[in-house]
Design a protein around this motif. Structure first.
Motif, PDB file in Angstrom:
ATOM      1  N   ASP A  66       0.540  -0.747   0.263  1.00  0.00           N
ATOM      2  CA  ASP A  66       0.463   0.105   0.473  1.00  0.00           C
ATOM      3  C   ASP A  66       1.034   1.175  -0.058  1.00  0.00           C
ATOM      4  O   ASP A  66       2.021   0.953   0.034  1.00  0.00           O
ATOM      5  CB  ASP A  66      -1.282  -0.010   1.328  1.00  0.00           C
ATOM      6  CG  ASP A  66      -0.652   0.362   2.484  1.00  0.00           C
ATOM      7  OD1 ASP A  66       1.091   0.403   3.090  1.00  0.00           O
ATOM      8  OD2 ASP A  66      -0.440  -0.527   3.863  1.00  0.00           O
ATOM      9  N   ALA A  67       0.240   2.750   0.036  1.00  0.00           N
ATOM     10  CA  ALA A  67       1.377   3.496  -0.070  1.00  0.00           C
ATOM     11  C   ALA A  67       2.073   3.827   1.118  1.00  0.00           C
ATOM     12  O   ALA A  67       2.807   4.680   1.176  1.00  0.00           O
ATOM     13  CB  ALA A  67      -0.055   4.669  -0.286  1.00  0.00           C
ATOM     14  N   GLN A  68       2.032   3.010   2.239  1.00  0.00           N
ATOM     15  CA  GLN A  68       2.536   3.316   3.069  1.00  0.00           C
ATOM     16  C   GLN A  68       3.966   1.885   3.081  1.00  0.00           C
ATOM     17  O   GLN A  68       4.601   1.791   4.196  1.00  0.00           O
ATOM     18  CB  GLN A  68       1.799   2.941   4.955  1.00  0.00           C
ATOM     19  CG  GLN A  68       1.423   4.111   5.019  1.00  0.00           C
ATOM     20  CD  GLN A  68       0.080   4.495   4.244  1.00  0.00           C
ATOM     21  OE1 GLN A  68      -0.529   3.576   4.382  1.00  0.00           O
ATOM     22  NE2 GLN A  68      -0.345   5.296   3.834  1.00  0.00           N
ATOM     23  N   GLY A  69       3.527   1.815   2.420  1.00  0.00           N
ATOM     24  CA  GLY A  69       4.726  -0.090   2.182  1.00  0.00           C
ATOM     25  C   GLY A  69       5.178  -1.193   3.031  1.00  0.00           C
ATOM     26  O   GLY A  69       5.523  -2.213   2.640  1.00  0.00           O
ATOM     27  N   SER A  70       3.265  -1.103   3.395  1.00  0.00           N
ATOM     28  CA  SER A  70       2.932  -2.868   4.370  1.00  0.00           C
ATOM     29  C   SER A  70       2.911  -3.458   2.978  1.00  0.00           C
ATOM     30  O   SER A  70       1.310  -2.677   1.971  1.00  0.00           O
ATOM     31  CB  SER A  70       1.972  -2.555   4.882  1.00  0.00           C
ATOM     32  OG  SER A  70       2.270  -1.427   5.872  1.00  0.00           O
ATOM     33  N   ASP A  71       2.687  -4.415   3.343  1.00  0.00           N
ATOM     34  CA  ASP A  71       1.998  -5.903   2.497  1.00  0.00           C
ATOM     35  C   ASP A  71       0.457  -5.692   2.402  1.00  0.00           C
ATOM     36  O   ASP A  71      -0.227  -5.259   3.335  1.00  0.00           O
ATOM     37  CB  ASP A  71       2.619  -6.886   3.014  1.00  0.00           C
ATOM     38  CG  ASP A  71       3.650  -6.955   2.271  1.00  0.00           C
ATOM     39  OD1 ASP A  71       4.208  -6.943   1.219  1.00  0.00           O
ATOM     40  OD2 ASP A  71       4.579  -7.707   3.115  1.00  0.00           O
ATOM     41  N   VAL A  72      -0.303  -5.756   0.851  1.00  0.00           N
ATOM     42  CA  VAL A  72      -1.714  -5.908   1.219  1.00  0.00           C
ATOM     43  C   VAL A  72      -2.178  -7.472   1.564  1.00  0.00           C
ATOM     44  O   VAL A  72      -1.423  -8.518   1.050  1.00  0.00           O
ATOM     45  CB  VAL A  72      -2.074  -5.346   0.079  1.00  0.00           C
ATOM     46  CG1 VAL A  72      -2.008  -3.443  -0.156  1.00  0.00           C
ATOM     47  CG2 VAL A  72      -1.996  -5.553  -1.219  1.00  0.00           C
ATOM     48  N   MET A  73      -3.298  -7.455   1.630  1.00  0.00           N
ATOM     49  CA  MET A  73      -3.327  -9.068   1.453  1.00  0.00           C
ATOM     50  C   MET A  73      -3.731  -9.563  -0.038  1.00  0.00           C
ATOM     51  O   MET A  73      -3.732  -8.895  -1.021  1.00  0.00           O
ATOM     52  CB  MET A  73      -5.311  -9.015   2.181  1.00  0.00           C
ATOM     53  CG  MET A  73      -4.902  -8.919   4.006  1.00  0.00           C
ATOM     54  SD  MET A  73      -4.637  -9.815   4.860  1.00  0.00           S
ATOM     55  CE  MET A  73      -5.520 -11.122   4.727  1.00  0.00           C
ATOM     56  N   ALA A  74      -3.602 -10.788  -0.363  1.00  0.00           N
ATOM     57  CA  ALA A  74      -4.012 -11.316  -1.004  1.00  0.00           C
ATOM     58  C   ALA A  74      -4.747 -11.013  -2.268  1.00  0.00           C
ATOM     59  O   ALA A  74      -6.289 -11.373  -1.020  1.00  0.00           O
ATOM     60  CB  ALA A  74      -3.596 -13.067  -1.129  1.00  0.00           C
ATOM     61  N   GLY A  75      -5.140 -10.567  -3.320  1.00  0.00           N
ATOM     62  CA  GLY A  75      -6.305 -10.401  -4.072  1.00  0.00           C
ATOM     63  C   GLY A  75      -6.492  -9.413  -3.559  1.00  0.00           C
ATOM     64  O   GLY A  75      -7.522  -8.304  -4.094  1.00  0.00           O
ATOM     65  N   GLU A  76      -5.782  -8.241  -2.999  1.00  0.00           N
ATOM     66  CA  GLU A  76      -5.324  -6.831  -2.973  1.00  0.00           C
ATOM     67  C   GLU A  76      -5.067  -6.030  -3.218  1.00  0.00           C
ATOM     68  O   GLU A  76      -3.935  -7.041  -3.924  1.00  0.00           O
ATOM     69  CB  GLU A  76      -6.148  -6.290  -1.598  1.00  0.00           C
ATOM     70  CG  GLU A  76      -6.675  -7.190  -1.051  1.00  0.00           C
ATOM     71  CD  GLU A  76      -6.744  -6.383   0.339  1.00  0.00           C
ATOM     72  OE1 GLU A  76      -5.689  -5.041   1.352  1.00  0.00           O
ATOM     73  OE2 GLU A  76      -7.649  -6.506   1.634  1.00  0.00           O
ATOM     74  N   GLN A  77      -4.915  -5.122  -4.160  1.00  0.00           N
ATOM     75  CA  GLN A  77      -4.400  -4.222  -5.340  1.00  0.00           C
ATOM     76  C   GLN A  77      -3.195  -3.614  -4.259  1.00  0.00           C
ATOM     77  O   GLN A  77      -3.726  -2.608  -3.461  1.00  0.00           O
ATOM     78  CB  GLN A  77      -4.646  -3.641  -6.589  1.00  0.00           C
ATOM     79  CG  GLN A  77      -6.219  -4.283  -7.645  1.00  0.00           C
ATOM     80  CD  GLN A  77      -6.540  -4.025  -8.161  1.00  0.00           C
ATOM     81  OE1 GLN A  77      -6.072  -3.697  -9.469  1.00  0.00           O
ATOM     82  NE2 GLN A  77      -7.485  -2.615  -7.852  1.00  0.00           N
TER      83      GLN A  77
END
Length: 536
Positions: free
Chosen positions: A369-380
């Protein structure tokens, strides 16, 4: 699919083969009598290719080329292009390919910023006179210009250039090649420059060998394959996944200077082409050809295409109509040697159509995401890449290098994508292409994928355009299949139950063909210009 397995292990596993010249020598020993390049009746076997490249390397040394100096090639796909490039590598130089669609000022800018010492060019291509376009431009670092075919005042002819090899003993070339290491820079590829001046990406012999040895093994490229290379040599798809991969595996290279459906279909039949990578646009153009059934395509075996989202129906038609046994997708960008992920043999059709596969061994992928944290599987999220394939940096641009690759080694690609539970990557757009409709993020690739499944649609591109009420809205540009008719309102009506309301384009324009660059990618800024003109 057992017949698609590679004939010998990935070349990168052999410690004696650590540079591109090592790989050429290895293939020449193994397949010396096999045809390396066939172009308009001209045959060059692997033994001859190796010796010709050595002559080119010695000639470059005779011209005064020192290790690490840059040499540019500005020409379409020709056998001399490959000989010159391999000669550059053998002499310890750094290859700088120039886009064949550059105008004089654009080419001069790259030549000046790269500090190229030698330029290999051609008198003309697609009506452009390359030598004439360079006249009047200051190129203080450029010492020699070589014309690959024909003659031009002030330029060395190819024959005269190759004759200079006599001034350099073979032993000096051997020493120059022996001094190369996997970490020696092999090429300097300039980005497309869509957000400013093109930036020069540095990659090394070891990076390229490992990436495209692995790619070749995964997609099943064989020594017996006849590889029609339409993707331009100045691009990683035509250079690294193109002739370099063929050289690594010992396949026969069939260069094509420019895409023309009639020419390509004729080449497939005449040369018994088995291996045909390309953009989705290429395959769609072949499928739409009115006389497709008149050509013998029975030799086709493997297709590999890029990161563009592909409708499953296109994969089915490529298999059923064009006759491919294997269709795979891959993803990469110049900043990671042109390759990061690839589908595997045996992957489900849906996986191949909707994803670009899984990372190469030694490569990691994250979506953040914009903070550099991993998003969940299936999320953009933005796609980040880390591994041996990440560039050594942008040439003479430390600030841009630090911005692109963080302290932990992650390349921030600017691409938007998502990972599924199995680690397959789907590219859904570019940060710069994303548009916001009433506060909601829209990614063109997602909308294009859906519209591309309409039975009347051959090709589609979606761009965001200004809107007084919503901020931005989508505009779709559509190419219909041969013989089909469809109104814009009918297409939008078809989209409404299939897309969230904010994703449905607000307008549709029909075109005979989408504008593409030399690498086959749709040029979206031209579509935005068309839309802006229509709105005035």
């Amino acid at each position: 699919m057992s017949d698609c397995l590679p004939q010998f292990p990935a070349i990168a596993t052999d410690p004696a083969i650590s540079t591109i010249p090592d790989a050429v020598a290895h293939t020449a020993r193994r397949y010396g009598d096999q045809v390396a390049i066939e172009e308009d009746g001209h045959l060059m076997r692997y033994g001859e290719l190796y010796e010709s490249a050595r002559l080119a390397g010695r000639a470059l040394m005779a011209l005064g080329l020192e290790p690490g100096e840059r040499v540019a090639v500005w020409a379409p796909n020709l056998h001399e292009w490959i000989v010159a490039a391999l000669g550059i590598h053998m002499a310890g130089g750094v290859l700088v390919p120039l886009n064949t669609r550059y105008k004089g000022g654009e080419a001069a800018d790259i030549l000046a910023r790269s500090g190229a010492r030698v330029l290999f060019g051609i008198a003309g291509f697609l009506g452009a006179d390359y030598p004439a376009m360079l006249r009047g431009h200051a190129l203080p670092a450029l010492r020699h210009q070589v014309i690959l075919r024909g003659e031009r005042e002030g330029w060395l002819s190819w024959q005269s250039f190759m004759a200079r090899a006599e001034d350099t003993p073979a032993e000096r070339l051997d020493a120059r090649m022996a001094a190369l290491t996997p970490d020696s820079p092999s090429d300097l590829l300039y980005t497309s420059g869509t957000t400013g001046k093109p930036k020069g990406v540095i990659s090394t012999h070891g990076q390229n060998l490992r990436a495209f040895s692995d790619w070749s093994a995964i997609v099943g490229l064989r020594a017996s394959d006849r590889y029609l290379i339409i993707n331009p040599f100045f691009h990683a798809f035509g250079y690294k996944a193109g002739w370099l991969a063929a050289v690594i595996r010992g396949a026969t290279i069939l260069p094509v200077a420019q895409f023309d459906a009639d020419v390509v279909l004729g080449c497939i039949a005449r040369y018994r082409v088995s291996f045909l990578p390309g953009s989705p646009t290429l395959y769609l153009s072949l499928l739409a050809h009115p006389r497709l059934g008149a050509y013998d395509l029975s030799s086709l075996r493997v297709a590999v295409t890029g990161a563009a989202s592909i409708a499953p129906e296109l994969i089915r038609r490529m298999r059923k109509v064009l006759g491919f046994d294997v269709v795979l997708t891959a993803y990469g960008l110049t900043e990671c040697c042109g390759l990061a992920t690839v589908c595997r043999l045996g992957d489900a059709l849906q996986t191949i159509a909707t994803t670009s596969g899984r990372p190469l061994d030694g490569v990691e992928i994250r979506c953040v995401d914009a903070q550099g944290s991993d998003v969940m599987a299936g999320e953009q999220g933005e796609v980040w890449i880390r591994g041996y394939n990440v560039m050594r940096g942008y040439f003479d641009d430390e600030a841009a290098s630090r911005e692109a690759v963080d302290d932990a080694g992650w390349l921030h690609t600017g691409d938007i994508g998502k990972l599924d539970a199995a680690g397959n990557l789907s590219i859904t757009g570019r940060l710069k292409d994303m548009f916001i409709v009433g506060g909601f993020n829209c990614y063109p690739a997602e909308i294009e994928h859906l519209i591309g499944t309409h039975p009347a649609v051959a090709q589609v591109a979606v761009v965001g355009v200004p809107d007084a009420r919503m901020g931005e809205v989508g505009s779709a540009f559509v190419v219909l299949r041969e013989g089909e008719t469809l109104s814009g309102e009918a297409l939008l009506e078809w989209c409404r139950p299939r897309l969230a309301n904010y994703k449905v384009p607000r307008s549709v324009a029909f075109m005979a063909a989408l504008p593409t660059n030399a690498a086959g990618k749709v040029v979206k800024h031209e579509l935005r210009a068309v839309q802006a003109k229509a709105g005035t």
